[in-house]
Scaffold this motif. Structure first.
Motif, PDB file in Angstrom:
ATOM      1  N   ASP A   1      80.264 -40.500   9.595  1.00 57.28           N
ATOM      2  CA  ASP A   1      80.495 -38.930   9.717  1.00 57.28           C
ATOM      3  C   ASP A   1      79.130 -38.588   8.708  1.00 57.28           C
ATOM      4  OD1 ASP A   1      82.567 -38.961  11.289  1.00 57.28           O
ATOM      5  OD2 ASP A   1      83.954 -38.551   9.593  1.00 57.28           O
ATOM      6  N   GLU A   2      78.442 -37.515   9.302  1.00 57.24           N
ATOM      7  CA  GLU A   2      77.264 -36.975   8.590  1.00 57.24           C
ATOM      8  C   GLU A   2      77.705 -36.405   7.229  1.00 57.24           C
ATOM      9  OE1 GLU A   2      73.864 -33.582   9.057  1.00 57.24           O
ATOM     10  OE2 GLU A   2      75.500 -33.963  10.576  1.00 57.24           O
ATOM     11  N   VAL A   3      77.076 -36.726   6.408  1.00 58.21           N
ATOM     12  CA  VAL A   3      77.449 -36.496   4.802  1.00 58.21           C
ATOM     13  C   VAL A   3      76.833 -35.036   4.532  1.00 58.21           C
ATOM     14  CG1 VAL A   3      77.142 -37.031   2.322  1.00 58.21           C
ATOM     15  CG2 VAL A   3      77.579 -38.748   4.079  1.00 58.21           C
ATOM     16  N   LYS A   4      77.340 -34.202   4.423  1.00 59.71           N
ATOM     17  CA  LYS A   4      76.779 -32.824   4.226  1.00 59.71           C
ATOM     18  C   LYS A   4      76.518 -32.503   2.454  1.00 59.71           C
ATOM     19  CE  LYS A   4      77.918 -30.474   8.292  1.00 59.71           C
ATOM     20  NZ  LYS A   4      79.004 -29.348   9.044  1.00 59.71           N
ATOM     21  N   VAL A   5      75.578 -32.308   1.898  1.00 61.63           N
ATOM     22  CA  VAL A   5      75.166 -32.006   0.544  1.00 61.63           C
ATOM     23  C   VAL A   5      75.337 -30.531   0.374  1.00 61.63           C
ATOM     24  CG1 VAL A   5      73.678 -32.575  -1.486  1.00 61.63           C
ATOM     25  CG2 VAL A   5      74.201 -34.112   0.470  1.00 61.63           C
ATOM     26  N   ALA A   6      75.981 -29.993  -0.518  1.00 63.61           N
ATOM     27  CA  ALA A   6      75.995 -28.762  -1.115  1.00 63.61           C
ATOM     28  C   ALA A   6      74.996 -28.460  -2.086  1.00 63.61           C
ATOM     29  CB  ALA A   6      77.281 -28.085  -1.123  1.00 63.61           C
ATOM     30  N   ASP A   7      73.725 -27.858  -1.847  1.00 63.50           N
ATOM     31  CA  ASP A   7      72.770 -27.728  -2.710  1.00 63.50           C
ATOM     32  C   ASP A   7      72.317 -26.337  -2.811  1.00 63.50           C
ATOM     33  OD1 ASP A   7      71.380 -27.785  -0.626  1.00 63.50           O
ATOM     34  OD2 ASP A   7      69.962 -29.344  -1.103  1.00 63.50           O
ATOM     35  N   GLY A   8      73.041 -25.145  -2.505  1.00 61.43           N
ATOM     36  CA  GLY A   8      72.542 -24.008  -2.434  1.00 61.43           C
ATOM     37  C   GLY A   8      71.984 -23.375  -1.082  1.00 61.43           C
ATOM     38  N   ILE A   9      71.540 -22.257  -1.268  1.00 58.20           N
ATOM     39  CA  ILE A   9      70.915 -21.302  -0.126  1.00 58.20           C
ATOM     40  C   ILE A   9      69.313 -21.485  -0.328  1.00 58.20           C
ATOM     41  CG2 ILE A   9      70.798 -19.262   0.928  1.00 58.20           C
ATOM     42  CD1 ILE A   9      73.554 -18.494  -0.370  1.00 58.20           C
ATOM     43  N   TRP A  10      68.445 -21.740   0.802  1.00 59.60           N
ATOM     44  CA  TRP A  10      67.279 -21.956   0.527  1.00 59.60           C
ATOM     45  C   TRP A  10      66.463 -21.024   1.455  1.00 59.60           C
ATOM     46  CZ3 TRP A  10      65.034 -26.011  -2.354  1.00 59.60           C
ATOM     47  CH2 TRP A  10      66.013 -27.028  -2.889  1.00 59.60           C
ATOM     48  N   VAL A  11      65.135 -20.591   1.145  1.00 59.31           N
ATOM     49  CA  VAL A  11      64.324 -19.836   2.231  1.00 59.31           C
ATOM     50  C   VAL A  11      63.479 -21.063   2.563  1.00 59.31           C
ATOM     51  CG1 VAL A  11      63.025 -18.789   0.467  1.00 59.31           C
ATOM     52  CG2 VAL A  11      63.016 -17.958   2.877  1.00 59.31           C
ATOM     53  N   MET A  12      62.866 -21.211   3.834  1.00 59.44           N
ATOM     54  CA  MET A  12      62.095 -22.185   4.065  1.00 59.44           C
ATOM     55  C   MET A  12      61.164 -21.599   5.081  1.00 59.44           C
ATOM     56  SD  MET A  12      64.488 -25.474   4.627  1.00 59.44           S
ATOM     57  CE  MET A  12      65.607 -26.240   3.454  1.00 59.44           C
ATOM     58  N   LEU A  13      59.667 -21.961   4.940  1.00 61.67           N
ATOM     59  CA  LEU A  13      58.682 -21.184   5.620  1.00 61.67           C
ATOM     60  C   LEU A  13      57.979 -22.501   6.311  1.00 61.67           C
ATOM     61  CD1 LEU A  13      58.953 -19.202   3.328  1.00 61.67           C
ATOM     62  CD2 LEU A  13      56.669 -18.589   3.556  1.00 61.67           C
ATOM     63  N   PHE A  14      58.170 -22.436   7.604  1.00 62.00           N
ATOM     64  CA  PHE A  14      57.457 -23.664   8.316  1.00 62.00           C
ATOM     65  C   PHE A  14      56.148 -23.108   8.983  1.00 62.00           C
ATOM     66  CE2 PHE A  14      61.908 -24.713   8.153  1.00 62.00           C
ATOM     67  CZ  PHE A  14      62.137 -25.844   8.344  1.00 62.00           C
ATOM     68  N   PRO A  15      54.946 -23.912   8.620  1.00 60.76           N
ATOM     69  CA  PRO A  15      53.786 -23.301   9.140  1.00 60.76           C
ATOM     70  C   PRO A  15      53.561 -23.936  10.568  1.00 60.76           C
ATOM     71  CG  PRO A  15      53.540 -25.384   7.626  1.00 60.76           C
ATOM     72  CD  PRO A  15      55.099 -24.936   7.639  1.00 60.76           C
ATOM     73  N   LYS A  16      52.909 -23.190  11.388  1.00 65.88           N
ATOM     74  CA  LYS A  16      52.458 -23.394  12.851  1.00 65.88           C
ATOM     75  C   LYS A  16      50.841 -23.435  12.622  1.00 65.88           C
ATOM     76  CE  LYS A  16      56.426 -23.636  14.227  1.00 65.88           C
ATOM     77  NZ  LYS A  16      56.867 -24.947  14.747  1.00 65.88           N
ATOM     78  N   PHE A  17      50.297 -24.736  13.027  1.00 64.03           N
ATOM     79  CA  PHE A  17      48.924 -24.845  12.940  1.00 64.03           C
ATOM     80  C   PHE A  17      48.277 -24.815  14.165  1.00 64.03           C
ATOM     81  CE2 PHE A  17      50.778 -27.252   9.567  1.00 64.03           C
ATOM     82  CZ  PHE A  17      49.989 -27.152   8.435  1.00 64.03           C
ATOM     83  N   GLU A  18      47.014 -24.294  14.215  1.00 67.85           N
ATOM     84  CA  GLU A  18      46.164 -24.239  15.337  1.00 67.85           C
ATOM     85  C   GLU A  18      44.774 -24.897  15.143  1.00 67.85           C
ATOM     86  OE1 GLU A  18      45.548 -20.315  16.940  1.00 67.85           O
ATOM     87  OE2 GLU A  18      47.721 -20.260  17.837  1.00 67.85           O
ATOM     88  N   THR A  19      44.174 -25.340  15.770  1.00 70.76           N
ATOM     89  CA  THR A  19      42.700 -25.848  15.818  1.00 70.76           C
ATOM     90  C   THR A  19      41.896 -24.964  15.880  1.00 70.76           C
ATOM     91  OG1 THR A  19      43.824 -28.091  16.852  1.00 70.76           O
ATOM     92  CG2 THR A  19      41.432 -27.704  16.562  1.00 70.76           C
ATOM     93  N   ASP A  20      40.896 -24.845  15.035  1.00 71.16           N
ATOM     94  CA  ASP A  20      39.788 -23.786  14.994  1.00 71.16           C
ATOM     95  C   ASP A  20      38.344 -24.528  15.710  1.00 71.16           C
ATOM     96  OD1 ASP A  20      38.543 -25.754  13.262  1.00 71.16           O
ATOM     97  OD2 ASP A  20      38.376 -24.472  11.663  1.00 71.16           O
TER      98      ASP A  20
END
Length: 342
Positions: free
Chosen positions: A79-98
Motif C-alpha cells: 500500500d502506498e505510504v503517505k507521509v504527513a509533512d504539512g501544507i505546501w504551495v508549489m510552483l511548476f514552471p512551464k518552459f517555452e523555447t525562444d
C-alpha cells in the motif's frame, strides 16, 4: 531455360546473393557475386525466394500461447505510504523555447498541496505591490492537491505575496479557530530558484506553508479583577478600551532623529529596529482607533526601511492596499496605507 540474364540468384553452398550475367550453355551460366564474375552450374544456384520458402528452418518459430486479460496475474505491491509533512504551495514552471533555442519560463502553475491527514477550508489571495490580483475560497481534503491558477512569469517582478488562511473542515475545541501562512519571494530569489530547478532537474519550487495546524491558545479568565482595583490598578471595560488609548496619528515620521535624541553612534541594525518598533506602535494605534488610512514617512535612502515596512504590510489582513507614489509634501519618501475593517 530456367534462368535468364538479369535474374537474381543465390549460391546454394554459401547463401551469397548474386545475378546472372550470361547464359553459357544449357548447364552453365556466368554469374556475378560481390563484384566477382565466374561460371557456375545451374544446380549450384537457385532463386532466392524459392530457397526462402522451400528450406526447412533449423529453429522453427515457437508461437507464444495467447494470454487473456483475466489470466494476467495482478502485481503484488505494498500500500502506498503517505507521509504527513504539512501544507505546501508549489510552483511548476512551464518552459517555452525562444528564438535562440533556449528554454525560458513562460508561466508558473500554482498548486496547494495538502500532505496532512485532515481537510481544510482555505482562503487564498495573490497580491502584487499590495493590491489583490486573485482571490479564492474553497476546501481541500487530506492528501489532495488543489490547482489554484497560472501566474505569468513577468508578473513576479512585482513582489508577489501568496497569502493563505486555513480553517479545519471538522472544527475541534482543542485547535485554533484559524491560522495564516504566507509565501513571498523577490525577483532575485526567483531567478536563483529557477536556475536551481534546471541544475538539479527538479519539477517545482516548493515552500512549506504550515507544518502542523496550531493548538488553541487558552486564556485564564479566573483572575479576580476586584483585587487589582483594591490594589490601586485601573481596570477598564474592554468594550470601552478605545477611550483610554493613546491618540492615534494620521502621519508618522520614522526618521530616527524624530524618534530619539540618542541615535548617534547606533548601528544601522539598531536604528532600523527602533524605526520598525515605532512603526508597529502607530500602526496598532491606527487599527485600534479604526482609522481609514495612515501615512508613514520612511525617507528614500537605500530603501531598506521602506522594503521592510512594505513586507510587513503585505501580511496584514486589515490593509486594503498601500501606495508609494510621489507626494508634494514627501516626494517618494512616504507610503500611504488604506485600511479595511470587517
Amino acid at each position: 531455360m530456367k534462368y535468364e540474364v538479369g535474374d537474381d540468384i543465390i549460391v546454394v553452398h554459401s547463401n551469397d546473393p548474386g545475378k546472372v550475367i550470361e547464359i553459357l550453355n544449357d548447364k552453365m551460366v556466368l554469374i556475378e557475386v560481390k563484384g566477382v564474375k565466374f561460371p557456375a552450374y545451374m544446380d549450384q544456384i537457385d532463386f532466392p525466394y524459392f530457397k526462402r520458402f522451400s528450406e526447412k528452418k533449423l529453429f522453427p518459430e515457437q508461437r507464444k500461447p495467447k494470454v487473456y486479460v483475466d489470466q494476467v496475474q495482478k502485481e503484488k505491491r505494498r500500500d502506498e505510504v503517505k507521509v504527513a509533512d504539512g501544507i505546501w504551495v508549489m510552483l511548476f514552471p512551464k518552459f517555452e523555447t525562444d528564438l535562440f533555442g533556449d528554454d525560458i519560463v513562460d508561466r508558473f502553475k500554482v498548486y496547494l498541496v495538502n500532505r496532512t491527514d485532515v481537510g481544510y477550508e482555505f482562503t487564498y489571495k495573490l497580491s502584487f505591490l499590495g493590491k489583490t490580483d486573485f482571490e479564492i475560497t474553497s476546501e481541500m481534503q487530506s492528501f489532495k492537491d488543489f490547482y489554484l491558477h497560472d501566474v505569468p512569469f513577468e508578473t513576479l517582478n512585482d513582489n508577489p505575496s501568496f497569502d493563505f488562511e486555513f480553517k479545519l473542515l471538522q472544527p475541534s475545541k482543542y485547535k485554533a479557530e484559524f491560522c495564516e501562512a504566507h509565501f513571498k519571494i523577490k525577483p532575485k530569489q526567483m531567478f536563483q530558484k529557477i536556475e536551481e530547478l534546471k541544475e538539479k532537474n527538479l519539477p517545482s519550487i516548493n515552500h512549506l506553508l504550515l507544518e502542523k495546524y496550531p493548538d488553541k491558545v487558552y486564556v485564564d479568565d479566573s483572575l479576580d479583577l476586584s483585587k487589582l482595583s483594591s490594589a490601586g490598578f485601573k481596570v477598564y471595560d474592554a468594550g470601552k478600551a478605545r477611550h483610554h488609548l493613546e491618540p492615534a496619528r494620521s502621519v508618522v515620521d520614522l526618521h530616527i532623529e524624530k524618534i530619539t535624541d540618542n541615535w548617534k553612534g547606533l548601528s544601522n541594525f539598531e536604528i532600523i529596529t527602533i524605526q520598525l518598533r515605532e512603526f508597529d506602535k502607530w500602526y496598532d494605534l491606527a487599527i485600534a482607533h479604526r482609522q481609514p488610512d495612515l501615512i508613514v514617512i520612511h525617507g528614500v535612502g537605500k530603501g531598506k526601511l521602506k522594503d521592510e515596512i512594505h513586507d510587513i504590510l503585505k501580511t496584514k489582513k486589515e490593509v486594503r492596499f498601500f501606495v508609494n507614489q510621489y507626494d508634494q509634501r514627501f516626494g517618494y519618501g512616504a507610503t500611504e496605507i488604506f485600511f479595511q475593517y470587517t
